[in-house]
Design an enzyme around this catalytic site. Structure first.
Site, PDB file in Angstrom:
ATOM      1  CG  ASP A  31      -1.592  27.453  23.989  1.00 48.54           C
ATOM      2  OD1 ASP A  31      -2.786  27.672  23.879  1.00 48.54           O
ATOM      3  OD2 ASP A  31      -0.750  28.143  23.746  1.00 48.54           O
ATOM      4  CB  THR A  32       0.004  22.544  28.458  1.00 44.53           C
ATOM      5  OG1 THR A  32      -0.489  23.130  29.413  1.00 44.53           O
ATOM      6  CG2 THR A  32       1.219  22.805  27.691  1.00 44.53           C
ATOM      7  CD  GLU A  51       3.180  29.235  31.412  1.00 48.49           C
ATOM      8  OE1 GLU A  51       4.362  29.541  31.303  1.00 48.49           O
ATOM      9  OE2 GLU A  51       2.339  29.609  30.639  1.00 48.49           O
ATOM     10  N   GLY A  66       7.457  33.572  24.141  1.00 50.08           N
ATOM     11  CA  GLY A  66       8.643  33.639  23.623  1.00 50.08           C
ATOM     12  C   GLY A  66       9.207  34.867  22.799  1.00 50.08           C
ATOM     13  CB  SER A 109       2.942  36.171  26.031  1.00 55.32           C
ATOM     14  OG  SER A 109       2.266  36.564  25.056  1.00 55.32           O
ATOM     15  NE  ARG A 141      -2.130  25.582  19.162  1.00 54.11           N
ATOM     16  CZ  ARG A 141      -1.439  26.422  20.091  1.00 54.11           C
ATOM     17  NH1 ARG A 141      -0.405  26.485  20.731  1.00 54.11           N
ATOM     18  NH2 ARG A 141      -2.390  27.323  20.834  1.00 54.11           N
ATOM     19  CD  GLU A 175       5.902  34.292  31.880  1.00 57.94           C
ATOM     20  OE1 GLU A 175       5.040  33.631  31.120  1.00 57.94           O
ATOM     21  OE2 GLU A 175       6.855  34.745  31.675  1.00 57.94           O
TER      22      GLU A 175
END
Length: 435
Positions: A322-323, A302, A184, A182, A405, A315
């Protein structure tokens, strides 16, 4: 983290049946019959859900692979273990005796989730859905071949030779991804046949579970003429399935950097995005119901929007996304509050997912990624939050090593651009020192 609470081993679990209409007993987290929730993964998203569950009177234990994770700092109890180890996870279930298990990460021994569900523990959204969404191959087959959702052309490969054949079939340029990774990790964009060998190597060595050995199957899919991406938060609850307003987003190297809600798109695109998201979650929830599980919770669906305006399924994350951190500014009930309510059996309707901003407003969130090696200390919050319509969440992660993050800035503006600029200003005004 608050002091640990010792609960007698003979205290019974909360009696609960989704069919009885009464819901779980709440409000006595330190009493004899608490509703006990166990988080597997205790990051910033889990922290927000933990807070929402505790507001409703649930008892929460937060587990992660390291001590001091964000959700562990606010939960009643915390545990540290390797959640991908079946023995350790089974022992954790036996010790904590949860009524509800909430996976927040993908590195989990899914066989133990299935065993827990078989023993009557509510797995969120279900043990089968968690396993499906971890596996790009199963998810894509269900989405495209069973549910008929539009996707990019794709093939699967279990060897370099199969990958070469698959890439030739879908055409160049294409994207190669491990089926069990996941964000990337292990992903490559391949523009010609002479780069396919390197993509296979990256998929094997760059994936999240590379240290476990073995050969990972991969998916190779055509690189679509992408215009932008959308996320549609979709909520499955005792009242059915509803969708939030679509969220626009920007990523870097597969990781979330900023998002805004509502997304700027045509009515046709927004309607199609909602249709695909609902169909995807309906299909997954149906599988959960077949196995006797609820399928309740928030899903982050997504989607790709292509340059010709068509919308494709990409997906789905079976948990808050997160978004969706933008919903802490845009909706009266954030994705975290919606998740908490849904998994406790409370009904979520269209009214619960409505935007709460003034008409015409847009909310934005901006990830604050910190680089360095040590503890991250934030200052000048007074300057960062001086502007009206702004907010900040500091995740309080113990340390950063490399890039991590560490916070998110929130803002409301009269347009997506204005809100994004305001959120970025909050981030830029912070003084952050790593030492």
């Amino acid at each position: 983290m608050t002091d640990s609470v010792n609960v007698s081993s003979d205290s019974p679990s909360t009696s609960f049946s989704p069919a009885d209409g009464r819901g779980r007993v709440l409000g006595t987290p330190l009493g004899a019959h608490p509703t006990r929730v166990l988080f597997l993964g205790s990051g910033e998203l889990g922290k927000e859900v933990t807070i929402e569950l505790m507001r409703l009177g649930a008892w929460v234990c937060a587990a992660d692979s390291y001590a001091g994770a964000p959700a562990q700092q606010v939960a009643h109890e915390a545990r540290v273990l390797d959640m991908a180890d079946s023995g350790e996870l089974r022992a954790l279930f036996d010790e904590v005796r949860p009524d509800i298990v909430v996976p927040e990460v993908e590195a989990i021994a899914t066989s133990e989730l299935a065993d827990a569900a078989a023993r009557g523990i509510q797995v969120v959204p279900s043990a089968e859905i968690a396993a499906i969404c971890m596996d790009r191959e199963r998810l894509r087959v269900i989405a495209h071949e069973e549910l008929g959702l539009p996707t990019t052309p794709y093939r699967f490969a279990g060897s370099l030779e199969e990958l070469r054949e698959g890439a030739a079939t879908v055409g160049y340029p294409c994207v190669v991804k491990p089926v069990m990774s996941s964000s990337g990790h292990g992903q490559s964009v391949v523009r010609s046949a002479d780069a396919i060998d390197a993509a296979w190597t990256e998929a094997q060595e760059g994936r999240r579970a590379a240290g476990e050995g073995g050969v990972s199957r991969v998916i190779v899919e055509a690189l679509a003429p992408l215009d932008y991406e959308l996320t549609v938060l979709t909520v499955s609850s005792s009242a059915g399935i509803v969708t939030c307003a679509p969220i626009g987003q920007r990523q870097e190297s597969g990781d979330y950097r900023e998002s805004w809600q509502p997304a700027t798109a045509s009515d046709a695109v927004l309607a199609e995005a909602g249709r695909i998201a609902r169909a995807a979650v309906e299909g997954l929830v149906a599988k959960a119901r077949t196995s006797g599980e609820t399928g309740w919770g928030v899903f982050g669906v997504e989607l790709f929007v292509l340059t010709d305006g068509s919308v494709l399924f990409n997906e789905v994350s079976p948990r808050p996304h997160d978004t969706g951190m933008v919903t802490m500014a845009s909706q009266r009930l954030s994705e975290f509050a919606l998740h908490a309510r849904a998994i406790l059996g409370l009904p979520i309707t269209e009214g619960h997912v409505a935007l709460s901003m003034p008409a015409g407003s847009v909310a934005a969130s901006h990830a604050i990624v910190v680089a360095g090696d040590g503890e991250a200390e934030f200052s000048n919050l007074s300057g960062a939050l001086a502007e009206a319509g702004t907010d900040l969440r500091v995740f309080a992660k113990p340390e950063v090593h490399g890039h991590r993050r560490m916070a998110v800035a929130l803002a409301i503006g009269g347009s997506a651009d204005e809100a994004r600029v305001k959120a970025a200003r909050v981030a830029d005004a912070l003084d952050i020192e790593v030492r």
